[in-house]
Design an enzyme around this catalytic site. Structure first.
Site, mmCIF file in Angstrom:
data_model
loop_
_atom_site.group_PDB
_atom_site.id
_atom_site.type_symbol
_atom_site.label_atom_id
_atom_site.label_comp_id
_atom_site.label_asym_id
_atom_site.label_seq_id
_atom_site.Cartn_x
_atom_site.Cartn_y
_atom_site.Cartn_z
ATOM 1 N N SER A 7 0.953 -1.249 -0.082
ATOM 2 C CA SER A 7 -0.071 0.048 0.002
ATOM 3 C C SER A 7 0.921 1.325 0.070
ATOM 4 O O SER A 7 1.745 1.441 1.004
ATOM 5 C CB SER A 7 -0.777 0.172 1.239
ATOM 6 O OG SER A 7 -1.557 1.412 1.465
ATOM 7 N N HIS A 32 -1.220 -1.297 -4.460
ATOM 8 C CA HIS A 32 -2.444 -0.976 -3.626
ATOM 9 C C HIS A 32 -2.554 0.647 -3.431
ATOM 10 O O HIS A 32 -1.506 1.234 -2.824
ATOM 11 C CB HIS A 32 -2.544 -1.720 -2.504
ATOM 12 C CG HIS A 32 -3.984 -1.511 -1.562
ATOM 13 N ND1 HIS A 32 -5.030 -2.094 -2.011
ATOM 14 C CD2 HIS A 32 -4.357 -0.525 -0.629
ATOM 15 C CE1 HIS A 32 -6.062 -1.689 -1.012
ATOM 16 N NE2 HIS A 32 -5.604 -0.839 -0.515
ATOM 17 N N ASP A 34 -4.640 3.857 -1.938
ATOM 18 C CA ASP A 34 -5.979 4.314 -1.213
ATOM 19 C C ASP A 34 -6.462 5.564 -1.391
ATOM 20 O O ASP A 34 -5.474 6.601 -1.206
ATOM 21 C CB ASP A 34 -5.307 4.150 0.278
ATOM 22 C CG ASP A 34 -5.036 2.773 0.570
ATOM 23 O OD1 ASP A 34 -6.057 1.885 0.603
ATOM 24 O OD2 ASP A 34 -3.893 2.598 1.009
ATOM 25 N N MET A 36 -9.264 8.502 -0.496
ATOM 26 C CA MET A 36 -10.032 9.094 0.643
ATOM 27 C C MET A 36 -10.655 10.375 0.336
ATOM 28 O O MET A 36 -10.029 11.249 -0.310
ATOM 29 C CB MET A 36 -9.133 8.759 1.887
ATOM 30 C CG MET A 36 -8.557 7.688 2.115
ATOM 31 S SD MET A 36 -7.618 7.783 3.941
ATOM 32 C CE MET A 36 -6.722 6.032 3.678
ATOM 33 N N HIS A 65 -8.571 1.120 -3.869
ATOM 34 C CA HIS A 65 -9.184 1.226 -2.813
ATOM 35 C C HIS A 65 -10.007 2.511 -2.599
ATOM 36 O O HIS A 65 -9.379 3.563 -2.033
ATOM 37 C CB HIS A 65 -8.304 0.835 -1.732
ATOM 38 C CG HIS A 65 -9.108 0.474 -0.324
ATOM 39 N ND1 HIS A 65 -8.783 0.294 0.811
ATOM 40 C CD2 HIS A 65 -10.592 0.413 -0.228
ATOM 41 C CE1 HIS A 65 -9.467 -0.040 1.738
ATOM 42 N NE2 HIS A 65 -10.639 0.134 1.236
ATOM 43 N N MET A 67 -12.037 4.766 -0.635
ATOM 44 C CA MET A 67 -12.583 5.006 0.519
ATOM 45 C C MET A 67 -13.291 6.318 0.451
ATOM 46 O O MET A 67 -13.149 7.384 1.029
ATOM 47 C CB MET A 67 -11.685 4.983 1.713
ATOM 48 C CG MET A 67 -11.248 3.498 2.013
ATOM 49 S SD MET A 67 -9.651 3.808 2.791
ATOM 50 C CE MET A 67 -8.574 3.580 1.547
ATOM 51 N N MET A 136 -11.568 -5.440 5.427
ATOM 52 C CA MET A 136 -10.908 -4.666 6.217
ATOM 53 C C MET A 136 -10.472 -5.199 7.427
ATOM 54 O O MET A 136 -11.171 -5.719 8.210
ATOM 55 C CB MET A 136 -11.609 -3.218 6.397
ATOM 56 C CG MET A 136 -11.807 -2.355 5.140
ATOM 57 S SD MET A 136 -10.110 -2.165 4.319
ATOM 58 C CE MET A 136 -9.062 -1.030 5.512
ATOM 59 N N ASP A 174 -6.730 -6.206 4.339
ATOM 60 C CA ASP A 174 -6.110 -4.889 4.477
ATOM 61 C C ASP A 174 -6.127 -4.315 5.958
ATOM 62 O O ASP A 174 -7.358 -3.944 6.326
ATOM 63 C CB ASP A 174 -6.759 -3.837 3.197
ATOM 64 C CG ASP A 174 -6.054 -2.705 3.382
ATOM 65 O OD1 ASP A 174 -5.016 -2.203 3.601
ATOM 66 O OD2 ASP A 174 -6.810 -1.731 2.664
HETATM 67 C C1 DX5 Z 1 -6.254 2.034 5.553
HETATM 68 C C2 DX5 Z 1 -5.787 1.540 4.199
HETATM 69 C C3 DX5 Z 1 -4.792 0.623 4.295
HETATM 70 C C4 DX5 Z 1 -3.354 1.016 4.726
HETATM 71 C C5 DX5 Z 1 -2.873 -0.193 5.420
HETATM 72 O O1 DX5 Z 1 -7.560 2.760 5.504
HETATM 73 O O2 DX5 Z 1 -6.991 0.971 3.307
HETATM 74 O O3 DX5 Z 1 -4.410 0.133 2.760
HETATM 75 O O4 DX5 Z 1 -2.416 1.437 3.910
HETATM 76 O O5 DX5 Z 1 -1.913 0.000 6.191
HETATM 77 P P1 DX5 Z 1 -1.046 -0.898 7.406
HETATM 78 O O6 DX5 Z 1 -0.755 -1.875 6.422
HETATM 79 O O7 DX5 Z 1 -0.048 -0.089 7.645
HETATM 80 O O8 DX5 Z 1 -2.066 -1.050 8.143
HETATM 81 ZN ZN ZN Z 2 -6.469 0.155 1.416
#
Ligand code: DX5
Ligand code: ZN
Length: 217
Positions: A7, A32, A34, A36, A65, A67, A136, A174
């Site tokens: 990620s 990956h 993220d 948001m 991903h 969010m 998650m 994740d």
């Molecule tokens: C959190 C993200 C993850 C995040 C995971 O909301 O969706 O992808 O990067 O990070 P770690 O592996 O540090 O928990």
């Molecule tokens: Zn993620």
């Protein structure tokens, strides 16, 4: 063998190209990313222009991903930015079936993500339409959080649902994945492990990725 999706959230955003090149050189299967929106989750991260720039240099497929609230609004932009997989949250879609099929019609693989408190059985009537389910194992929004242990039994329930339905969906996890939490996930039937802090805080990130894969050999 388990696959790894590092990620980029845990990478140094001032050195994103180096992070992408490291993942490309490693044994990881996906990158990956993220996204948001500050509404669905209490944080704002990467958007479409950044994903586009990443896709121009990345060799490995992008696992995006989302969010964000109502992610169906962004299917065209996610595809145009270069995503191979679009991950949408069950909790953020009123018309999940429509969103899943618009992702597939746009030429991407469709994945649905469940928050820690959302039960796997809510996917029963859409599981055969999905390419991937992301469970998650932390509350979404931030990297570096503690792994929520009941994810392991959710992986087992989901594996059973997939087998019983004949679905081709893969299982991705994740949040809080590292060498201590991964073995139980692999044993329960996880196919892909997303890892942020574990990979990017390691002294040798490529070795950290290889070590996770090694657990399933
Ligand atoms: C959190 C993200 C993850 C995040 C995971 O909301 O969706 O992808 O990067 O990070 P770690 O592996 O540090 O928990
Ligand atoms: Zn993620």
């Amino acid at each position: 063998m388990v696959q790894v999706a590092p990620s980029l959230l845990a990478a140094d955003f001032a050195r994103l190209a180096e992070a992408v090149e490291m993942v490309d050189r490693s044994e990881a299967s996906l990158i990956h990313i993220d996204v948001m929106d500050g509404m669905f989750v209490p944080n704002i991260t990467i958007g479409f222009p950044v994903i586009s720039s990443i896709s121009k240099i990345a060799e490995k497929p992008l696992d995006v991903h989302m969010m964000v609230m109502d992610p169906g609004r962004f299917v065209g932009q996610v595809r145009d930015a270069g995503a191979a997989i679009m991950n949408v949250h069950w909790e953020a879609c009123t018309h999940l079936h429509r969103v899943v099929h618009s992702i597939k019609d746009a030429g991407m693989r469709a994945a649905v993500t469940l928050n820690p408190a959302t039960p796997v059985m809510l996917l029963r009537d859409i599981i055969t339409d999905l390419d991937m389910v992301l469970l998650m194992s932390v509350n979404p929004g931030f990297g570096g959080q503690k792994f929520i242990q009941n994810t392991v039994s959710k992986v087992r329930d989901l594996r059973q649902m997939i087998m019983a339905s004949g679905s081709q969906a893969t299982i991705e996890i994740d949040g809080g994945v590292d060498l201590t939490t991964a073995p139980a996930l692999i044993e329960a039937g996880a196919d892909i492990l997303v890892a942020g802090s574990y990979v990017f805080r390691a002294p040798d990130p490529q070795k950290a990725i290889a070590d996770l894969i090694e657990l399933s050999k």
